[in-house]
Each structure stands twice: as C-alpha cells, then as structure tokens.
Design an enzyme around this catalytic site. Sequence first.
Site, PDB file in Angstrom:
ATOM      1  N   GLU A 154       0.438  -1.681  -0.259  1.00  0.00           N
ATOM      2  CA  GLU A 154       0.301  -0.488  -0.137  1.00  0.00           C
ATOM      3  C   GLU A 154       0.440   1.115   0.429  1.00  0.00           C
ATOM      4  OE1 GLU A 154      -2.947  -0.156   3.064  1.00  0.00           O
ATOM      5  OE2 GLU A 154      -3.818  -2.080   2.496  1.00  0.00           O
ATOM      6  N   GLU A 261      -5.921 -10.468  -2.483  1.00  0.00           N
ATOM      7  CA  GLU A 261      -7.293  -9.722  -1.337  1.00  0.00           C
ATOM      8  C   GLU A 261      -8.757 -10.024  -1.779  1.00  0.00           C
ATOM      9  OE1 GLU A 261      -5.817  -7.097   1.591  1.00  0.00           O
ATOM     10  OE2 GLU A 261      -3.454  -7.345   0.897  1.00  0.00           O
TER      11      GLU A 261
HETATM   12  C1  XIL Z   1      -6.346  -6.475   7.264  1.00  0.00           C
HETATM   13  C2  XIL Z   1      -6.509  -7.684   8.337  1.00  0.00           C
HETATM   14  O1  XIL Z   1      -7.937  -8.146   6.922  1.00  0.00           O
HETATM   15  C3  XIL Z   1      -7.454  -7.645   9.325  1.00  0.00           C
HETATM   16  O2  XIL Z   1      -7.552  -9.116  10.449  1.00  0.00           O
HETATM   17  C4  XIL Z   1      -6.780  -7.074  10.458  1.00  0.00           C
HETATM   18  O3  XIL Z   1      -6.975  -6.858  11.587  1.00  0.00           O
HETATM   19  C5  XIL Z   1      -6.264  -5.889   9.248  1.00  0.00           C
HETATM   20  O4  XIL Z   1      -5.349  -5.963   8.507  1.00  0.00           O
HETATM   21  N1  XIL Z   1      -5.202  -4.661   3.246  1.00  0.00           N
HETATM   22  C6  XIL Z   1      -3.600  -5.013   3.818  1.00  0.00           C
HETATM   23  C7  XIL Z   1      -4.591  -6.438   5.044  1.00  0.00           C
HETATM   24  O5  XIL Z   1      -2.988  -5.226   2.541  1.00  0.00           O
HETATM   25  O6  XIL Z   1      -2.961  -6.925   5.198  1.00  0.00           O
HETATM   26  C8  XIL Z   1      -5.156  -6.352   5.281  1.00  0.00           C
HETATM   27  O7  XIL Z   1      -5.888  -7.677   6.394  1.00  0.00           O
HETATM   28  C9  XIL Z   1      -6.760  -5.952   5.230  1.00  0.00           C
HETATM   29  C10 XIL Z   1      -6.374  -4.715   3.295  1.00  0.00           C
END
Ligand code: XIL
Length: 351
Positions: A154, A261
């Site tokens: 990110e 994701e």
């Molecule tokens: C999120 C997880 O799903 C949660 O359980 C945690 O509390 C915070 O992080 N982008 C990403 C992930 O790259 O690592 C994030 O995951 C969601 C957004």
Amino acid sequence: MLDRRVLLALPLALVACKRGASAEPAVAPARSLKALAPFPVGVCAKSPQFEDPAWVDLVTAQFSQLTPEWEMKMEYILGDGPGRFRFDGPDAIAAFARHHGLRLHGHTLIWYAQGEQAFAGLDRARFTTAFDRYIATVAGRYRGQVVSWDVVNEPVTDEGSELRDCHWSRMLGADGYMIRAFHKARAADPDAVLFLNDYNLENTPRKGATFLKLVERLMKTGAPIGGIGTQSHLDIRIPAGQIRAFFRDAASLGLPIHVSELDASLRSEDRVDLRSPGQRIEQQTARVGELAEAFMALPERQRFAFSVWGARDTDSWLRQGERDNGQDQPLLFDGAGRPGPAYAAVAAAFA
Ligand code: XIL
C-alpha cells in the site's frame, strides 16, 4: 449458442442461488476452485482457524495457496518489543501449509500502517540497520518456505496521485525505502517472487495508473520487483469495464499478477444505500466475474495466483467488529461453507 462457461456455470449458479432461498444444504460444487483453475487459488489464514475442522475441510478442498492474514506482519512479529522477534504464529501457518501441500505467500514485510512505534526514536543509521535487519531476519527465516512476498504494501495514497508519506519514506526516501526493501528481500531470499501490493487499483483508475508508473520507475532503478499485487477489495458499484481496463494496463508491464485479497462487499459506507439485495448480488456477480475473466485473459506466465481475503463470509475482516451488520456476503462461500453467487461467477470464468 450458449457459451461453454455459461453452461458450466448454470449448475454452480443454481447451487449458489439456493443459498438465499432455502435451508437445505447446497451440494458442494462438482469441481473445486483449485481443480478448475490453471493457477494457484489462494486464501488468507490465521492460525486459530486450524482448530476449526469446517474451515480446514473447506480450505484444503478448494484452495492451493495461503496468505497469512495477520501473523506474518511486523505488528505481530515485533509484538514482544524492540529487538525481539515472535515467530510462533507465522511458523504455525508455514507448517500447516507444508503439511497440506499448500503454497505460501508472505505478507507483508514493509507496510506504512505498521512499525512506527517499533522504529520510533532511532537516528538514521540505527533506523536503517533495524530496517535491514528486520527484512533479513524475516525473509531469511521463510526462505524456501514462501514462494513470494508482498515486500511493500500500500505505497500509494487513497486519493491516488501520490506516494504515502510515512515513517519509512521520511527516513529512507519516498522511493528509497521501497528500493531498499526489495534489494534486502532479494538478498535474504534469492528465489521468492517479490511483489508490490496495493488496493483500489481497479476502483480508482488514477490510483491504478500511479501504482503502475511507480512499479516501472522502481524497476528502472534496478529494484528486483517480480510481480504486481492487486488486492481487489472491490467496490461493486464501479462501472463495467474499469477492472478490465486496469488489467490491460497492468499486463503491459509483463510481470506476474497476483489478485491478492479479493472480497466484494455488498455494503457501502453511504448513509443512504437504496440498492435492493438482488441489485447488490447482481453487481457483485458482474464485477467479480469481470475480475476473474480479466485474470483468466492474462498470458499464462502472468497469472501468479488468484487469492480471496477469507474462506467463508463469516471469516471476512469485513464481518469483524463494528463494521459487521451480520448480513454482508463479501466472499465466495457462506458461513456454512456453501458456494454463493460470487463463487459461481469465479468458477464460470475459470472453467
Ligand atoms: C487486515 C486483516 O484482514 C485484519 O484481520 C487485520 O486486523 C488488519 O489487516 N490490506 C491488506 C491486509 O494488505 O493486510 C489487510 O488485512 C486488509 C487490507
């Protein structure tokens, strides 16, 4: 003449549509996602889920790759305080993946959202040493266990035209911290595919364009970027074609692409959202189908993996805490592990 994919999708869609209409358990889909897909199909995991037989059965039946959802992140690994590394969680996930013959994608080494506290108060020299040591220790430990890493996560702002200002960029430079991270990760693991990963690249075309320009710029400096990660937390209200357009531009860089994701929330942050449940499912099916088809249309060597951010709707981060209204269905399987409309859209595209 009905397209082969539609014919294949019909029984899957019927099974999926049953989810809302009746209580009888939907029959498991004839062929699993990993059997349908000519590339790894991934899902995120947290080690406590290994104690849930229903989760283990669904994940080992449908998926061929894991991404640690939380336990391989800096916040977990440095959770015991400065200079101390905690590996019980990520080691458990690596062991589970090995035991079940699942590929493991490392997530994530350097993220703007974590590490500020752990690296606070260090002068540039000590900060740089700690930065290098963290990557060498973590990427070195999982060398030979992970096939890939989200080395930097990110880097682009939500508005989409700039790079985030964060503790890493302030100390090591806007591009500098990313270039350094990729070189240190490569030094620690000569074989892992190294990804730059971000979200809203399809939802916000300006952000997608900035991200791709960043990848090109970093590669020109010699940073060993081996892949592009698009998180694909889809806004299902975006216009048709926007996802396809991003994939066309992303493919032009010639790198492997990881849908890293995927989830497709039926909810929105808007105070007033007049969409009916049927309209939301229709939008979700259309956008998830477009994403899966755009991924399928990539050259084989650019289809790294297609990963979803949770196995069942109830496993989703979108169903935790105050975000949860108990109704969202952002993933491919419902709380009981039954395939939903989004599953049918993905399966039809993979067929
Ligand atoms: C999120 C997880 O799903 C949660 O359980 C945690 O509390 C915070 O992080 N982008 C990403 C992930 O790259 O690592 C994030 O995951 C969601 C957004």
